[in-house]
Design an enzyme around this catalytic site. Structure first.
Site, PDB file in Angstrom:
ATOM      1  N   PHE A 119       0.863  -1.456  -0.136  1.00 47.71           N
ATOM      2  CA  PHE A 119      -0.169  -0.038   0.009  1.00 47.71           C
ATOM      3  C   PHE A 119       0.787   0.867   0.062  1.00 47.71           C
ATOM      4  O   PHE A 119       1.377   1.609   1.060  1.00 47.71           O
ATOM      5  CB  PHE A 119      -0.860  -0.159   1.005  1.00 47.71           C
ATOM      6  CG  PHE A 119      -1.850   0.679   1.379  1.00 47.71           C
ATOM      7  CD1 PHE A 119      -2.703   0.892   0.879  1.00 47.71           C
ATOM      8  CD2 PHE A 119      -2.048   2.846   2.169  1.00 47.71           C
ATOM      9  CE1 PHE A 119      -4.209   1.947   0.806  1.00 47.71           C
ATOM     10  CE2 PHE A 119      -2.374   2.570   2.122  1.00 47.71           C
ATOM     11  CZ  PHE A 119      -3.826   3.148   1.546  1.00 47.71           C
ATOM     12  N   LEU A 121       1.369   4.906   0.194  1.00 51.01           N
ATOM     13  CA  LEU A 121       0.572   6.137   0.044  1.00 51.01           C
ATOM     14  C   LEU A 121       1.835   7.487   0.771  1.00 51.01           C
ATOM     15  O   LEU A 121       1.781   7.971  -0.038  1.00 51.01           O
ATOM     16  CB  LEU A 121      -0.631   6.199   1.155  1.00 51.01           C
ATOM     17  CG  LEU A 121      -1.688   7.232   2.183  1.00 51.01           C
ATOM     18  CD1 LEU A 121      -1.518   8.312   0.846  1.00 51.01           C
ATOM     19  CD2 LEU A 121      -2.551   6.754   2.462  1.00 51.01           C
ATOM     20  N   GLU A 123       4.911   9.023   1.561  1.00 49.08           N
ATOM     21  CA  GLU A 123       6.062  10.016   0.827  1.00 49.08           C
ATOM     22  C   GLU A 123       6.521  10.356   1.913  1.00 49.08           C
ATOM     23  O   GLU A 123       6.629  11.338   2.983  1.00 49.08           O
ATOM     24  CB  GLU A 123       5.683  11.283  -0.060  1.00 49.08           C
ATOM     25  CG  GLU A 123       4.464  10.545  -1.290  1.00 49.08           C
ATOM     26  CD  GLU A 123       4.305  11.370  -2.410  1.00 49.08           C
ATOM     27  OE1 GLU A 123       3.547  10.887  -3.185  1.00 49.08           O
ATOM     28  OE2 GLU A 123       4.732  12.485  -2.791  1.00 49.08           O
ATOM     29  N   PHE A 152       9.156   4.252   3.105  1.00 44.71           N
ATOM     30  CA  PHE A 152       8.339   3.082   4.844  1.00 44.71           C
ATOM     31  C   PHE A 152       7.545   2.405   3.810  1.00 44.71           C
ATOM     32  O   PHE A 152       6.395   2.299   4.448  1.00 44.71           O
ATOM     33  CB  PHE A 152       8.033   4.355   5.536  1.00 44.71           C
ATOM     34  CG  PHE A 152       8.750   5.239   6.002  1.00 44.71           C
ATOM     35  CD1 PHE A 152      10.040   4.967   6.040  1.00 44.71           C
ATOM     36  CD2 PHE A 152       8.116   6.661   6.780  1.00 44.71           C
ATOM     37  CE1 PHE A 152      11.164   5.942   6.495  1.00 44.71           C
ATOM     38  CE2 PHE A 152       9.869   6.886   7.542  1.00 44.71           C
ATOM     39  CZ  PHE A 152      10.566   6.949   6.926  1.00 44.71           C
ATOM     40  N   GLU A 360      -0.305   4.071  10.214  1.00 48.00           N
ATOM     41  CA  GLU A 360      -1.583   3.675  10.853  1.00 48.00           C
ATOM     42  C   GLU A 360      -2.266   5.251  11.477  1.00 48.00           C
ATOM     43  O   GLU A 360      -3.175   4.995  11.927  1.00 48.00           O
ATOM     44  CB  GLU A 360      -2.315   2.671  10.860  1.00 48.00           C
ATOM     45  CG  GLU A 360      -2.303   0.972  10.687  1.00 48.00           C
ATOM     46  CD  GLU A 360      -2.272   1.066   8.706  1.00 48.00           C
ATOM     47  OE1 GLU A 360      -3.100   2.184   8.274  1.00 48.00           O
ATOM     48  OE2 GLU A 360      -2.050   0.354   8.461  1.00 48.00           O
TER      49      GLU A 360
END
Length: 380
Positions: A119, A121, A123, A152, A360
């Site tokens: 996933f 997302l 940056e 990451f 998260e």
């Protein structure tokens, strides 16, 4: 809990004890989950637990998914992180936003374990500010050209399928300007950058993903053009329950070790479990574990019933990740100097748990979400 779920839980408990606990320290040292163990978990259907069988999943639902992450985390923190990134956010994004064709082409191999998902997302300049992403996709005929760098990204070095979030309209930003794409490994221009040398969950691969004029077709757009930010936020709600499950598992694992050690360790002619200071620690840890578990499974019930759980998800994610750190730290204190040594698993558990307050959505971001939900409800 119905009989099917109970059998599932017992199967995972036995598997984790027999197959994962013996190699947990080795995973940390070698920074890799053994290939044979990964293969066995995939064959057991553990990479598609919540998804329907029609899409290659095991069909057990989300409660089973979180049980899986909790039970494995009692012994080792990298594996539930790998499965969590793969299932609760990457594959789940396709399940939530994908077309039927995309689900058959991409979700099925993810759910049956044939492919590994990532996933993409975060940056370098867009962590907590997820809407501030700079990676772009520009339309050229029937293709989109993606440029930018993600960082990451869990599973990236070995991932076969990437769910990538990019800016397609800088002016609109999160409100109509972010689009998600399904990008396959090996596409020209896609490369894996710096591998991160992490404090904990060292068996979980984390790296940059670099996009240099990566060309994708319209059919690789996931969901509606410009509306992907809501998909990211939606699946991250599932992800937050996953983090809480991992935190709960790590806390339980450390607590159980501390209880056993307190009975075995003797000082001043008796086991240290007889001392009130140790009993108080054990009692307080057990209280917090019960609180985390109660919050988590109440929130999972909201998910199962189709109710919103944005507030509850943020509460349990923040609370579980913070209290798990405290529980593991107190467990280490009971071990004394031995807990600080790598001969015992407590120090690894402490390192593995620390990330849960960051990914998260950090604890600070969770408090922002919680406050917004409180004020939104109060203004109705």
């Amino acid at each position: 809990m119905n009989q099917e779920l109970k059998m599932f839980q017992e199967t995972i408990q036995a598997f984790a004890k027999e197959k994962i606990e013996p190699v947990a320290a080795l995973i940390d040292i070698e920074e890799k989950v053994p290939d044979a163990l990964m293969k066995e978990m995939k064959e057991m259907g553990l990479f598609g637990v919540p998804f329907p069988e029609e899409y290659g999943g095991s069909g057990f639902g989300w409660r089973a998914q979180y049980m899986l992450m909790e039970e494995v985390a009692k012994y080792e923190g990298s594996i539930p992180s790998i499965i969590g990134a793969h299932t609760t956010i990457a594959a789940n994004a396709i399940y939530v936003a994908g077309s039927e064709e995309q689900k058959q082409k991409y979700l099925r191999p993810l759910a049956d374990g044939t492919s590994l998902g990532a996933f993409a997302l975060t940056e370098p300049g867009a962590g907590s500010d997820a809407a501030g992403i700079k990676t772009t996709a520009k339309k050229e005929g029937d293709e989109w050209v993606i440029n930018g760098t993600k960082c990451f990204i869990t599973n990236a070095p070995s991932a076969d399928i990437f769910v990538v979030f990019v800016s397609t309209d800088k002016e609109k930003g999160a409100r109509g300007g972010i689009t998600s794409f399904i990008v396959e490994r090996g596409m020209p221009g896609l490369s894996i950058g710096k591998m991160e040398d992490k404090m904990g969950i060292r068996g979980s691969e984390t790296s940059e993903v670099i996009f240099e004029n990566v060309r994708v077709k319209d059919e690789q757009v996931l969901g509606e053009v410009g509306h992907a930010f809501k998909y990211a936020m939606r699946v991250m709600q599932n992800g937050r329950l996953g983090i809480a499950s991992i935190a709960l598992g790590l806390a339980k694992g450390a607590f159980e070790l501390a209880v056993q050690y307190s009975l075995e360790r003797k000082q001043f002619g008796q086991s240290i479990a007889h001392f009130q200071s140790i009993q108080n620690k054990l009692a307080e840890m057990k209280m917090e574990i019960y609180a985390i578990e109660s919050m988590l499974y109440r929130t999972i019930t909201l998910l199962e019933e189709g109710e919103g759980f944005n507030l509850e998800g943020s509460i349990v994610k923040a609370y579980a990740s913070e209290k798990a750190d405290w529980i593991i730290n107190e467990s280490l204190q009971i071990f004394g100097g031995y807990g600080y040594m790598k001969d015992f698993p407590i120090e690894r558990m402490l390192r593995d748990a620390r990330i849960n307050r960051i990914f998260e959505g950090t604890s600070e971001i969770q408090r922002i979400v919680i406050a917004k939900e409180i004020l939104k409800e109060a203004s109705l």
